[in-house]
Write a protein that holds these residues in place. Structure first.
Motif, PDB file in Angstrom:
ATOM      1  N   THR A  15       0.832  -1.206   0.000  1.00  0.00           N
ATOM      2  CA  THR A  15       0.000   0.000   0.000  1.00  0.00           C
ATOM      3  C   THR A  15       0.865   1.254   0.000  1.00  0.00           C
ATOM      4  OG1 THR A  15      -1.699  -1.196   1.233  1.00  0.00           O
ATOM      5  CG2 THR A  15      -1.850   1.205   1.195  1.00  0.00           C
ATOM      6  N   PHE A  16       1.973   1.202   0.752  1.00  0.00           N
ATOM      7  CA  PHE A  16       2.879   2.346   0.834  1.00  0.00           C
ATOM      8  C   PHE A  16       3.471   2.679  -0.538  1.00  0.00           C
ATOM      9  CE2 PHE A  16       7.420   3.461   1.023  1.00  0.00           C
ATOM     10  CZ  PHE A  16       7.312   4.757   1.509  1.00  0.00           C
ATOM     11  N   LYS A  17       3.810   1.669  -1.316  1.00  0.00           N
ATOM     12  CA  LYS A  17       4.411   1.920  -2.622  1.00  0.00           C
ATOM     13  C   LYS A  17       3.462   2.680  -3.537  1.00  0.00           C
ATOM     14  CE  LYS A  17       7.664  -1.957  -2.562  1.00  0.00           C
ATOM     15  NZ  LYS A  17       8.090  -3.224  -3.202  1.00  0.00           N
ATOM     16  N   VAL A  18       2.170   2.351  -3.455  1.00  0.00           N
ATOM     17  CA  VAL A  18       1.181   3.082  -4.263  1.00  0.00           C
ATOM     18  C   VAL A  18       1.107   4.534  -3.811  1.00  0.00           C
ATOM     19  CG1 VAL A  18      -1.244   3.220  -4.911  1.00  0.00           C
ATOM     20  CG2 VAL A  18      -0.148   0.981  -4.686  1.00  0.00           C
ATOM     21  N   GLU A  19       1.068   4.745  -2.475  1.00  0.00           N
ATOM     22  CA  GLU A  19       1.005   6.105  -1.936  1.00  0.00           C
ATOM     23  C   GLU A  19       2.292   6.866  -2.246  1.00  0.00           C
ATOM     24  OE1 GLU A  19       0.605   8.354   2.414  1.00  0.00           O
ATOM     25  OE2 GLU A  19       0.526   6.167   2.276  1.00  0.00           O
ATOM     26  N   ALA A  20       3.447   6.173  -2.137  1.00  0.00           N
ATOM     27  CA  ALA A  20       4.732   6.828  -2.373  1.00  0.00           C
ATOM     28  C   ALA A  20       4.841   7.331  -3.802  1.00  0.00           C
ATOM     29  CB  ALA A  20       5.869   5.860  -2.063  1.00  0.00           C
ATOM     30  N   GLU A  21       4.321   6.566  -4.743  1.00  0.00           N
ATOM     31  CA  GLU A  21       4.378   6.985  -6.147  1.00  0.00           C
ATOM     32  C   GLU A  21       3.661   8.317  -6.354  1.00  0.00           C
ATOM     33  OE1 GLU A  21       3.226   5.271 -10.602  1.00  0.00           O
ATOM     34  OE2 GLU A  21       2.983   4.022  -8.820  1.00  0.00           O
ATOM     35  N   GLU A  22       2.534   8.495  -5.676  1.00  0.00           N
ATOM     36  CA  GLU A  22       1.790   9.749  -5.796  1.00  0.00           C
ATOM     37  C   GLU A  22       2.592  10.905  -5.210  1.00  0.00           C
ATOM     38  OE1 GLU A  22      -1.853   9.015  -3.809  1.00  0.00           O
ATOM     39  OE2 GLU A  22      -2.580   7.524  -5.251  1.00  0.00           O
ATOM     40  N   HIS A  23       3.195  10.688  -4.045  1.00  0.00           N
ATOM     41  CA  HIS A  23       3.988  11.751  -3.420  1.00  0.00           C
ATOM     42  C   HIS A  23       5.218  12.090  -4.251  1.00  0.00           C
ATOM     43  CE1 HIS A  23       1.437  11.839   0.011  1.00  0.00           C
ATOM     44  NE2 HIS A  23       1.820  10.676   0.521  1.00  0.00           N
ATOM     45  N   LEU A  24       5.890  11.089  -4.786  1.00  0.00           N
ATOM     46  CA  LEU A  24       7.088  11.324  -5.595  1.00  0.00           C
ATOM     47  C   LEU A  24       6.755  12.101  -6.861  1.00  0.00           C
ATOM     48  CD1 LEU A  24       8.802   7.832  -5.238  1.00  0.00           C
ATOM     49  CD2 LEU A  24       9.635   9.987  -4.296  1.00  0.00           C
ATOM     50  N   GLN A  25       5.627  11.773  -7.496  1.00  0.00           N
ATOM     51  CA  GLN A  25       5.221  12.510  -8.686  1.00  0.00           C
ATOM     52  C   GLN A  25       4.887  13.953  -8.346  1.00  0.00           C
ATOM     53  OE1 GLN A  25       2.066  10.366 -10.613  1.00  0.00           O
ATOM     54  NE2 GLN A  25       3.424   8.781 -11.445  1.00  0.00           N
ATOM     55  N   ALA A  26       4.244  14.170  -7.191  1.00  0.00           N
ATOM     56  CA  ALA A  26       3.917  15.535  -6.766  1.00  0.00           C
ATOM     57  C   ALA A  26       5.185  16.345  -6.525  1.00  0.00           C
ATOM     58  CB  ALA A  26       3.053  15.493  -5.512  1.00  0.00           C
ATOM     59  N   ILE A  27       6.190  15.741  -5.885  1.00  0.00           N
ATOM     60  CA  ILE A  27       7.442  16.450  -5.624  1.00  0.00           C
ATOM     61  C   ILE A  27       8.166  16.742  -6.934  1.00  0.00           C
ATOM     62  CG2 ILE A  27       9.689  16.300  -4.495  1.00  0.00           C
ATOM     63  CD1 ILE A  27       8.385  14.502  -2.381  1.00  0.00           C
ATOM     64  N   ALA A  28       8.210  15.743  -7.839  1.00  0.00           N
ATOM     65  CA  ALA A  28       8.891  15.935  -9.125  1.00  0.00           C
ATOM     66  C   ALA A  28       8.234  17.057  -9.927  1.00  0.00           C
ATOM     67  CB  ALA A  28       8.878  14.637  -9.924  1.00  0.00           C
ATOM     68  N   ALA A  29       6.891  17.071  -9.954  1.00  0.00           N
ATOM     69  CA  ALA A  29       6.183  18.133 -10.676  1.00  0.00           C
ATOM     70  C   ALA A  29       6.479  19.490 -10.057  1.00  0.00           C
ATOM     71  CB  ALA A  29       4.685  17.854 -10.669  1.00  0.00           C
ATOM     72  N   GLY A  30       6.554  19.541  -8.732  1.00  0.00           N
ATOM     73  CA  GLY A  30       6.866  20.801  -8.061  1.00  0.00           C
ATOM     74  C   GLY A  30       8.268  21.291  -8.377  1.00  0.00           C
ATOM     75  N   LEU A  31       9.233  20.384  -8.401  1.00  0.00           N
ATOM     76  CA  LEU A  31      10.610  20.776  -8.723  1.00  0.00           C
ATOM     77  C   LEU A  31      10.709  21.304 -10.152  1.00  0.00           C
ATOM     78  CD1 LEU A  31      12.635  17.846  -7.072  1.00  0.00           C
ATOM     79  CD2 LEU A  31      12.168  20.130  -6.142  1.00  0.00           C
ATOM     80  N   LEU A  32       9.996  20.662 -11.079  1.00  0.00           N
ATOM     81  CA  LEU A  32       9.992  21.160 -12.457  1.00  0.00           C
ATOM     82  C   LEU A  32       9.377  22.551 -12.531  1.00  0.00           C
ATOM     83  CD1 LEU A  32       8.894  17.919 -14.343  1.00  0.00           C
ATOM     84  CD2 LEU A  32      11.152  18.970 -14.382  1.00  0.00           C
ATOM     85  N   GLU A  33       8.337  22.786 -11.744  1.00  0.00           N
ATOM     86  CA  GLU A  33       7.693  24.100 -11.730  1.00  0.00           C
ATOM     87  C   GLU A  33       8.634  25.156 -11.164  1.00  0.00           C
ATOM     88  OE1 GLU A  33       4.705  26.661 -12.721  1.00  0.00           O
ATOM     89  OE2 GLU A  33       4.809  24.499 -13.129  1.00  0.00           O
ATOM     90  N   LEU A  34       9.416  24.787 -10.150  1.00  0.00           N
ATOM     91  CA  LEU A  34      10.376  25.735  -9.564  1.00  0.00           C
ATOM     92  C   LEU A  34      11.452  26.131 -10.568  1.00  0.00           C
ATOM     93  CD1 LEU A  34      10.814  24.210  -5.982  1.00  0.00           C
ATOM     94  CD2 LEU A  34       9.734  26.386  -6.574  1.00  0.00           C
ATOM     95  N   GLU A  35      11.799  25.211 -11.468  1.00  0.00           N
ATOM     96  CA  GLU A  35      12.800  25.534 -12.490  1.00  0.00           C
ATOM     97  C   GLU A  35      12.274  26.544 -13.500  1.00  0.00           C
ATOM     98  OE1 GLU A  35      13.901  21.845 -14.223  1.00  0.00           O
ATOM     99  OE2 GLU A  35      15.317  21.315 -12.650  1.00  0.00           O
ATOM    100  N   LYS A  36      10.955  26.578 -13.677  1.00  0.00           N
ATOM    101  CA  LYS A  36      10.372  27.438 -14.706  1.00  0.00           C
ATOM    102  C   LYS A  36       9.997  28.823 -14.180  1.00  0.00           C
ATOM    103  CE  LYS A  36       8.201  23.456 -16.988  1.00  0.00           C
ATOM    104  NZ  LYS A  36       6.914  22.855 -17.390  1.00  0.00           N
ATOM    105  N   THR A  37       9.564  28.907 -12.923  1.00  0.00           N
ATOM    106  CA  THR A  37       9.015  30.150 -12.403  1.00  0.00           C
ATOM    107  C   THR A  37      10.070  30.941 -11.646  1.00  0.00           C
ATOM    108  OG1 THR A  37       7.257  31.102 -11.058  1.00  0.00           O
ATOM    109  CG2 THR A  37       8.211  29.056 -10.261  1.00  0.00           C
TER     110      THR A  37
END
Length: 749
Positions: A15-37
């Motif tokens: 169950t943790f692996k499914v939840e972790a994937e969501e958190h990791l994608q959220a962090i990755a998307a945020g880091l990409l946004e920080l590079e742009k803004t």
């Protein structure tokens, strides 16, 4: 720890692996946004989001005893905390290190239990430490020995009080959903069986008509026997009474059969609606938004660009469009190949883009749109260099796919389709990303396996666009029931372009193979029974004058298959073949018809390959086309398909033929060689057919040369212009018939 506790911990970690994937994608998307803004306010909102995601991931890792992941998340959280307090700013080095940390966590989660991932995670914790403030680094590594605090508040617990909040979602294993969908799909057989029962009862009711007609013929004689003055014999009287009883009895049976037919029709409609609704609702259970696979793509593009010193942003449109989970899983690899292809082959370096007047940062667009209720289109486009057709042709020649002469005759669109062939690559060097010529071949194979098509459009220095059209839902599909040598087969409607009847004199020979012209284009004609290697059934009487053909196509390939009959189109359920028949050439699966008969479902991609390998059949000359003394005809046509068709028709009738790819080349050949006639297209590059004819009439040596224009232009003005410039004949492609062409040629030579 007991076995029961071990199993419970395994369930928690799954169950943790499914939840972790969501958190990791959220962090990755945020880091990409920080590079742009660059806006401080916008950055503050993004930092808050990634901070919360890292904090949640840390707590979840602690709960399932993933200590190393917990400690690394703590280090990331410290970096985000320093950004929140504005003690540090998101630097390029910090963002790169954080991306590596996300990759390490993803790898640790995917690694088998007990594998040694701790050293890499520990090194990343040390690499993140300089980017966190001193106050936060003091809390960098909490004591791993301290057990997580658990608050016991039974009196306030919703479970204890029985006041659970209402839940509108529930987590169910995908395997269970797939099992329910399969059961729902099996109901399709019941629907088809109901259709068959209605057809059977209708046929039974129809048989009473034959009985009624036969009775009408003998009824006057029976009536005459009864009206005779002499009393009929006892045996004859009983026979007449039996006829009367039989009449009433058969009428009662007929009435019952008609009533059963009406009831069966009602049941068919009711069952059909229930099955259709059940299938539709069941399919929606496995529909997922496209975002479930596209969330990781921006980071993929970012990492690929960093590796190659390029800059590009990935824009995704249509992420909320829902597609069957099984199709999404199969699509991920093709999309990764296309994105890698865009970065490696399409996108230029920032310096090159600046010199070309483009923005230094390229744009890659991944778009999903609903084509119809059952199909979706997925496109991957970029504003890069486009497909280098010269390199494509060079690679195709090197691999032996085309000859040098054939390559020169290919236009840009035709050359671009060669990039989907295995081992064709525009990369001069084999690298980790490209050069092997396999990526786009894999894309085409995967898309064809899903019942879709893929095409490419490209312009030099303006970019490329790959388009895939696929079914939105897997399993059931519309199929056409055909017959070959007494056997039934199903062909997916998606791949059927048309069904037509072809006369014997319309079949021509090109390079030792039978060819027909449909819709203004030439295509190979093969017997389906021969491709499938079916035993031939002896036939009585004369062979039919017409041949029934089904034109099948995948991407840019088209082949006409001769069949005995086209029976019906209906919805069918695919039954996948199990081992040892998991992979049978030309067969994609099977389906059960309403009659209970099993019909194989044909694999169209395999059929096209088999058709190319099949040997040609006996050559034929068109009926009525008598051999003539060789006359030399020049054919001017820019389309390679139309050029081959015209050449084959004329050569099969006995003429010598030379070809030109446009009007200018044709004029050069006419001035250097002797020809008895010119057959020319009108719309050609460099010199069109009208201007070519006009120049021929102005040349004293060529003024008397017969000219036949064969074109798609069919307006009255175009015909009049053809006459004005001096053409002897004007044939329109939409109503083109080879016998008309041969008749005109014979008359003019």
């Amino acid at each position: 720890m007991s076995t029961k506790e071990d199993k419970f911990l395994q369930q928690l970690r799954a169950t943790f692996k499914v939840e972790a994937e969501e958190h990791l994608q959220a962090i990755a998307a945020g880091l990409l946004e920080l590079e742009k803004t660059s806006s401080a306010k916008a950055q503050g909102q993004v930092v808050e989001t990634v901070f919360r995601a890292a904090h949640s991931l840390k707590g979840a890792a602690r709960a399932v005893d993933f200590t190393e992941i917990e400690l690394l998340c703590q280090s990331m959280e410290d970096v985000f905390a320093s950004w929140k307090r504005q003690e540090n700013v998101p630097s390029s080095d910090a963002l790169d290190t954080l991306h590596r940390a996300l990759d390490a966590v993803t790898g640790a989660l995917a690694a088998p239990a007990g594998s040694a991932a701790q050293p890499a995670l520990s090194l990343l914790r040390q690499a993140l430490r300089p980017f966190a403030s001193a106050s936060s680094s003091a809390h960098q590594e909490p004591a791993a020995a301290d057990p997580p605090a658990i608050e016991l508040a039974a009196t306030a617990s919703p479970v204890a009080t029985g006041k659970m909040p209402p839940q509108d979602t529930v987590r169910v294993a995908v395997s269970k959903l797939e099992a329910r969908l399969l059961e729902a799909e099996e109901m399709l057989t019941a629907k088809l069986t109901a259709d068959q029962r209605v057809a059977d009862l209708r046929e039974l009711s129809g048989r009473f008509d034959a009985w009624r007609n036969a009775w009408a013929e003998v009824e006057p004689q029976a009536r005459q026997l009864r009206q005779q003055p002499a009393q009929p014999a006892a045996g004859l009287a009983r026979l007449l009474d039996f006829f009367d009883w039989s009449l009433d009895y058969v009428r009662a049976v007929e009435s019952k059969a008609v009533a059963l037919e009406r009831t069966a029709q009602h049941d068919r409609h009711a069952i059909g609606k229930l099955v259709d609704d059940l299938l539709e609702d069941s399919k929606k259970l496995l529909l997922l938004p496209f975002a479930t696979i596209s969330a990781s793509f921006p980071k993929l593009v970012r990492d690929l660009c960093r590796d190659q010193g390029k800059e590009a942003d990935l824009t995704v449109h249509g992420e909320d469009i829902e597609i069957d989970k099984r199709i999404l899983e199969e699509l991920k690899d093709p999309l990764v190949h296309l994105l890698r292809n865009s970065v490696d082959h399409g996108i230029e370096t920032p310096q090159s883009r600046t010199q070309l007047g483009k923005p230094a940062r390229a744009t890659i667009t991944l778009a999903v749109s609903q084509v119809s209720g059952s199909k979706v289109e997925i496109s991957v486009s970029d504003d890069g260099a486009g497909v280098d057709t010269a390199k494509v042709k060079e690679s195709a020649i090197k691999q032996g796919l085309v000859s040098a002469d054939e390559a020169r005759q290919l236009d840009d669109a035709q050359a671009q389709t060669l990039i989907f062939q295995a081992e064709v690559s525009t990369s001069a060097m084999i690298t980790r990303l490209s050069g092997r010529g396999l990526g786009l071949a894999i894309v085409r194979e995967k898309v064809a396996k899903l019942g879709g098509t893929v095409t490419v459009e490209s312009q030099p220095h303006r970019g490329s666009c790959f388009r895939m059209v696929l079914p939105a839902v897997l399993a059931t599909f519309r199929g056409i029931l055909i017959e070959a040598e007494g056997r039934l087969f199903v062909v997916p409607t998606f791949h059927v372009e048309r069904v037509a009847r072809v006369k014997a004199d319309e079949v021509q020979a090109v390079e030792g193979r039978e060819t027909i012209a449909l819709g203004g284009r030439a295509m190979a004609l093969v017997r389906l029974a021969e491709v499938l290697e079916l035993p031939l059934v002896p036939r009585n009487g004369e062979p039919p004058a017409d041949t029934l053909v089904v034109v099948l196509g995948v991407a840019d390939q088209r082949v006409a298959f001769a069949v005995d009959a086209v029976l019906d189109e209906q919805e069918v359920l695919v039954k996948r073949l199990d081992k040892p028949l998991a992979r049978v050439r030309n067969i994609a699966g099977a389906t059960v018809l309403g009659s209970g008969q099993v019909a194989p479902i044909l694999n169209v991609a395999d059929l096209l390959k088999s058709a190319r390998k099949a040997g040609g059949v006996a050559l034929r000359v068109a009926a009525g086309a008598k051999p003539v003394e060789a006359g030399t005809v020049l054919v001017a046509e820019d389309s390679i398909t139309s050029r081959m068709l015209l050449r084959s028709i004329l050569e099969s009738a006995g003429y010598k033929v030379k070809t030109a790819v446009d009007g200018m080349e044709a004029l050069t050949l006419l001035r250097t060689e002797k020809f008895e006639l010119l057959v020319s297209d009108v719309e050609m590059p460099r010199l069109n057919g009208f201007d070519l004819t006009q120049r021929i009439r102005a040349d004293k040596k060529l003024a008397e040369l017969p000219v036949v224009l064969v074109t798609a232009l069919e307006t009255r003005e175009d015909r009049e212009r053809g006459v004005d410039v001096g053409a002897h004949a004007y044939l329109v492609k939409s109503s083109f018939d080879q016998s008309n062409l041969l008749e005109v040629v014979r008359r003019l030579i």
